[in-house]
Write a protein that holds these residues in place. Structure first.
Motif, PDB file in Angstrom:
ATOM      1  N   PRO A  62       0.818  -1.220   0.000  1.00 37.34           N
ATOM      2  CA  PRO A  62       0.000   0.000   0.000  1.00 37.34           C
ATOM      3  C   PRO A  62       0.847   1.263   0.000  1.00 37.34           C
ATOM      4  O   PRO A  62       2.037   1.248   0.323  1.00 37.34           O
ATOM      5  CB  PRO A  62      -0.812  -0.125   1.292  1.00 37.34           C
ATOM      6  N   HIS A  63       0.208   2.368  -0.373  1.00 38.33           N
ATOM      7  CA  HIS A  63       0.871   3.669  -0.382  1.00 38.33           C
ATOM      8  C   HIS A  63       1.209   4.080   1.047  1.00 38.33           C
ATOM      9  O   HIS A  63       0.393   3.971   1.960  1.00 38.33           O
ATOM     10  CB  HIS A  63      -0.044   4.711  -1.028  1.00 38.33           C
ATOM     11  N   GLY A  64       2.427   4.540   1.244  1.00 35.94           N
ATOM     12  CA  GLY A  64       2.891   4.942   2.567  1.00 35.94           C
ATOM     13  C   GLY A  64       3.626   3.861   3.316  1.00 35.94           C
ATOM     14  O   GLY A  64       4.244   4.139   4.352  1.00 35.94           O
ATOM     15  N   PHE A  65       3.584   2.622   2.836  1.00 36.99           N
ATOM     16  CA  PHE A  65       4.296   1.510   3.468  1.00 36.99           C
ATOM     17  C   PHE A  65       5.604   1.316   2.705  1.00 36.99           C
ATOM     18  O   PHE A  65       5.713   0.459   1.829  1.00 36.99           O
ATOM     19  CB  PHE A  65       3.436   0.252   3.431  1.00 36.99           C
ATOM     20  N   TYR A  66       6.601   2.127   3.064  1.00 36.12           N
ATOM     21  CA  TYR A  66       7.842   2.171   2.308  1.00 36.12           C
ATOM     22  C   TYR A  66       8.970   1.462   3.063  1.00 36.12           C
ATOM     23  O   TYR A  66       8.712   0.669   3.974  1.00 36.12           O
ATOM     24  CB  TYR A  66       8.198   3.615   1.990  1.00 36.12           C
ATOM     25  N   GLU A  67      10.221   1.749   2.683  1.00 36.69           N
ATOM     26  CA  GLU A  67      11.364   1.002   3.217  1.00 36.69           C
ATOM     27  C   GLU A  67      11.450   1.078   4.744  1.00 36.69           C
ATOM     28  O   GLU A  67      11.662   0.063   5.414  1.00 36.69           O
ATOM     29  CB  GLU A  67      12.660   1.525   2.594  1.00 36.69           C
ATOM     30  N   LYS A  68      11.289   2.276   5.272  1.00 39.82           N
ATOM     31  CA  LYS A  68      11.405   2.439   6.728  1.00 39.82           C
ATOM     32  C   LYS A  68      10.314   1.670   7.457  1.00 39.82           C
ATOM     33  O   LYS A  68      10.571   0.999   8.469  1.00 39.82           O
ATOM     34  CB  LYS A  68      11.331   3.932   7.070  1.00 39.82           C
ATOM     35  N   GLU A  69       9.090   1.737   6.949  1.00 42.75           N
ATOM     36  CA  GLU A  69       7.974   1.030   7.580  1.00 42.75           C
ATOM     37  C   GLU A  69       8.112  -0.491   7.418  1.00 42.75           C
ATOM     38  O   GLU A  69       7.814  -1.251   8.352  1.00 42.75           O
ATOM     39  CB  GLU A  69       6.651   1.496   6.973  1.00 42.75           C
ATOM     40  N   MET A  70       8.572  -0.926   6.245  1.00 42.41           N
ATOM     41  CA  MET A  70       8.770  -2.364   6.032  1.00 42.41           C
ATOM     42  C   MET A  70       9.852  -2.908   6.954  1.00 42.41           C
ATOM     43  O   MET A  70       9.731  -4.012   7.490  1.00 42.41           O
ATOM     44  CB  MET A  70       9.123  -2.635   4.573  1.00 42.41           C
ATOM     45  N   GLN A  71      10.925  -2.155   7.124  1.00 41.52           N
ATOM     46  CA  GLN A  71      12.017  -2.577   8.001  1.00 41.52           C
ATOM     47  C   GLN A  71      11.517  -2.749   9.432  1.00 41.52           C
ATOM     48  O   GLN A  71      11.843  -3.743  10.103  1.00 41.52           O
ATOM     49  CB  GLN A  71      13.147  -1.546   7.964  1.00 41.52           C
ATOM     50  N   ALA A  72      10.710  -1.804   9.898  1.00 41.75           N
ATOM     51  CA  ALA A  72      10.200  -1.880  11.268  1.00 41.75           C
ATOM     52  C   ALA A  72       9.177  -2.998  11.431  1.00 41.75           C
ATOM     53  O   ALA A  72       9.137  -3.667  12.472  1.00 41.75           O
ATOM     54  CB  ALA A  72       9.589  -0.536  11.663  1.00 41.75           C
ATOM     55  N   PHE A  73       8.354  -3.228  10.415  1.00 35.33           N
ATOM     56  CA  PHE A  73       7.280  -4.221  10.532  1.00 35.33           C
ATOM     57  C   PHE A  73       7.816  -5.646  10.444  1.00 35.33           C
ATOM     58  O   PHE A  73       7.489  -6.500  11.282  1.00 35.33           O
ATOM     59  CB  PHE A  73       6.231  -3.978   9.442  1.00 35.33           C
ATOM     60  N   PHE A  74       8.646  -5.930   9.446  1.00 32.46           N
ATOM     61  CA  PHE A  74       9.098  -7.311   9.229  1.00 32.46           C
ATOM     62  C   PHE A  74      10.250  -7.709  10.139  1.00 32.46           C
ATOM     63  O   PHE A  74      10.583  -8.890  10.213  1.00 32.46           O
ATOM     64  CB  PHE A  74       9.496  -7.506   7.771  1.00 32.46           C
ATOM     65  N   SER A  75      10.860  -6.765  10.813  1.00 31.24           N
ATOM     66  CA  SER A  75      11.945  -7.121  11.730  1.00 31.24           C
ATOM     67  C   SER A  75      11.438  -7.857  12.953  1.00 31.24           C
ATOM     68  O   SER A  75      12.242  -8.442  13.700  1.00 31.24           O
ATOM     69  CB  SER A  75      12.703  -5.860  12.163  1.00 31.24           C
ATOM     70  N   GLN A  76      10.112  -7.845  13.195  1.00 28.49           N
ATOM     71  CA  GLN A  76       9.566  -8.597  14.326  1.00 28.49           C
ATOM     72  C   GLN A  76       9.670 -10.105  14.095  1.00 28.49           C
ATOM     73  O   GLN A  76       9.650 -10.880  15.060  1.00 28.49           O
ATOM     74  CB  GLN A  76       8.111  -8.212  14.543  1.00 28.49           C
ATOM     75  N   PHE A  77       9.813 -10.542  12.837  1.00 30.01           N
ATOM     76  CA  PHE A  77       9.948 -11.970  12.548  1.00 30.01           C
ATOM     77  C   PHE A  77      11.385 -12.450  12.699  1.00 30.01           C
ATOM     78  O   PHE A  77      11.617 -13.590  13.093  1.00 30.01           O
ATOM     79  CB  PHE A  77       9.456 -12.263  11.127  1.00 30.01           C
ATOM     80  N   GLY A  78      12.329 -11.601  12.350  1.00 32.55           N
ATOM     81  CA  GLY A  78      13.731 -11.999  12.415  1.00 32.55           C
ATOM     82  C   GLY A  78      14.625 -10.947  11.788  1.00 32.55           C
ATOM     83  O   GLY A  78      14.155  -9.880  11.359  1.00 32.55           O
ATOM     84  N   ALA A  79      15.909 -11.271  11.725  1.00 31.52           N
ATOM     85  CA  ALA A  79      16.889 -10.321  11.197  1.00 31.52           C
ATOM     86  C   ALA A  79      16.732 -10.181   9.691  1.00 31.52           C
ATOM     87  O   ALA A  79      16.669 -11.177   8.963  1.00 31.52           O
ATOM     88  CB  ALA A  79      18.306 -10.779  11.537  1.00 31.52           C
ATOM     89  N   ILE A  80      16.671  -8.933   9.227  1.00 28.95           N
ATOM     90  CA  ILE A  80      16.540  -8.637   7.804  1.00 28.95           C
ATOM     91  C   ILE A  80      17.913  -8.289   7.249  1.00 28.95           C
ATOM     92  O   ILE A  80      18.633  -7.457   7.798  1.00 28.95           O
ATOM     93  CB  ILE A  80      15.558  -7.470   7.578  1.00 28.95           C
ATOM     94  N   LYS A  81      18.261  -8.945   6.162  1.00 27.21           N
ATOM     95  CA  LYS A  81      19.548  -8.676   5.521  1.00 27.21           C
ATOM     96  C   LYS A  81      19.466  -7.432   4.642  1.00 27.21           C
ATOM     97  O   LYS A  81      20.291  -6.525   4.732  1.00 27.21           O
ATOM     98  CB  LYS A  81      19.985  -9.888   4.699  1.00 27.21           C
ATOM     99  N   ARG A  82      18.459  -7.342   3.788  1.00 17.67           N
ATOM    100  CA  ARG A  82      18.255  -6.186   2.918  1.00 17.67           C
ATOM    101  C   ARG A  82      16.857  -6.250   2.317  1.00 17.67           C
ATOM    102  O   ARG A  82      16.241  -7.315   2.260  1.00 17.67           O
ATOM    103  CB  ARG A  82      19.303  -6.133   1.802  1.00 17.67           C
ATOM    104  N   LEU A  83      16.380  -5.100   1.901  1.00 20.23           N
ATOM    105  CA  LEU A  83      15.064  -5.019   1.263  1.00 20.23           C
ATOM    106  C   LEU A  83      15.079  -3.869   0.273  1.00 20.23           C
ATOM    107  O   LEU A  83      15.883  -2.939   0.377  1.00 20.23           O
ATOM    108  CB  LEU A  83      13.948  -4.840   2.301  1.00 20.23           C
ATOM    109  N   ARG A  84      14.176  -3.936  -0.666  1.00 24.29           N
ATOM    110  CA  ARG A  84      14.047  -2.859  -1.639  1.00 24.29           C
ATOM    111  C   ARG A  84      12.628  -2.838  -2.180  1.00 24.29           C
ATOM    112  O   ARG A  84      11.954  -3.862  -2.260  1.00 24.29           O
ATOM    113  CB  ARG A  84      15.034  -3.009  -2.794  1.00 24.29           C
ATOM    114  N   ILE A  85      12.175  -1.634  -2.550  1.00 20.30           N
ATOM    115  CA  ILE A  85      10.870  -1.433  -3.179  1.00 20.30           C
ATOM    116  C   ILE A  85      11.126  -0.952  -4.598  1.00 20.30           C
ATOM    117  O   ILE A  85      11.950  -0.057  -4.821  1.00 20.30           O
ATOM    118  CB  ILE A  85      10.023  -0.418  -2.393  1.00 20.30           C
ATOM    119  N   ALA A  86      10.432  -1.539  -5.544  1.00 16.02           N
ATOM    120  CA  ALA A  86      10.565  -1.112  -6.934  1.00 16.02           C
ATOM    121  C   ALA A  86       9.960   0.278  -7.086  1.00 16.02           C
ATOM    122  O   ALA A  86       8.824   0.516  -6.676  1.00 16.02           O
ATOM    123  CB  ALA A  86       9.863  -2.104  -7.859  1.00 16.02           C
TER     124      ALA A  86
END
Length: 215
Positions: A62-86
């Protein structure tokens, strides 16, 4: 066949079956016999497939769910190596899909199972594991979590306001005059009476040659 004969036949069958060798070890028994003959063979034991995928595809972001928000949300599952949004190269706007990579493949599998079909800001997320052999080698090239789009307005402003040489300025004015002549012809062909304003440029017309009468 009488009753006595049936009883005698059953006793004989029991004796024969008792005399047959019984395999003590079931593991040593063959699974099948080949049609061409020969000793029995065993089926090869298939090892369970080990999940090694750590990259996830996430669609319908969705709009507004960008890199910073994804990093904070999915980090609750485990360590994130890297992410990117097209993102769009010109505007920098999100294309509503992206990729995320975890350090642990088990964590990635849990995220795919838990977040696929998850309703987030009226968008149903599409989360799928990408096998390692299907991950494009250029997927993470040039990714930057702090993406800054190119200010194309500023780039165009600099291009228009740059200092031009006399030849460049002359070509520019000639193009403007050609477009103006085409516009005048289209207006005349349409039967519209309109006096187009004259375009004033810095390119002076070439002087006319004067012929003198020889007396």
């Amino acid at each position: 066949m009488g009753a006595k004969q049936k009883k005698a036949l059953k006793k004989n069958l029991k004796k024969v079956s008792s005399q047959l060798p019984v395999p003590s070890d079931k593991k040593g028994a063959a699974d099948f016999l080949p049609l061409e003959g020969g000793p029995g063979r065993k089926l090869t034991e298939e090892k369970p497939l080990v999940n090694k995928a750590t990259v996830l595809y996430i669609g319908r972001i969705p709009h507004g769910f960008y890199e910073k928000e994804m990093q904070a949300f999915f980090s609750q599952f485990g360590a994130i190596k890297r992410l990117r949004i097209a993102r769009n190269k010109k505007t920098g706007q999100s294309k509503h899909f992206g990729f995320i990579e975890f350090n642990d493949p088990e964590v990635a599998e849990v995220v795919a199972d838990a977040m696929h079909g998850y309703l987030l800001f009226e968008h149903i997320l599409q989360v799928h594991l990408i096998p390692p052999e299907h991950v494009h080698p250029k997927l993470w090239r040039g990714f930057n979590p702090r993406y800054k789009p190119v200010d194309w307005v500023q780039v165009e402003r600099k291009r228009q306001n740059k200092e031009r040489t006399l030849e460049e300025h002359k070509k520019l004015v000639e193009k403007i005059l050609k477009r103006d002549q085409k516009r005048r012809k289209r207006i005349e062909a349409a039967g519209i009476e309109y006096e187009c304003p004259e375009i004033v440029g810095n390119v002076m017309p070439a002087p006319k040659k004067i012929k003198f009468n020889e007396d």
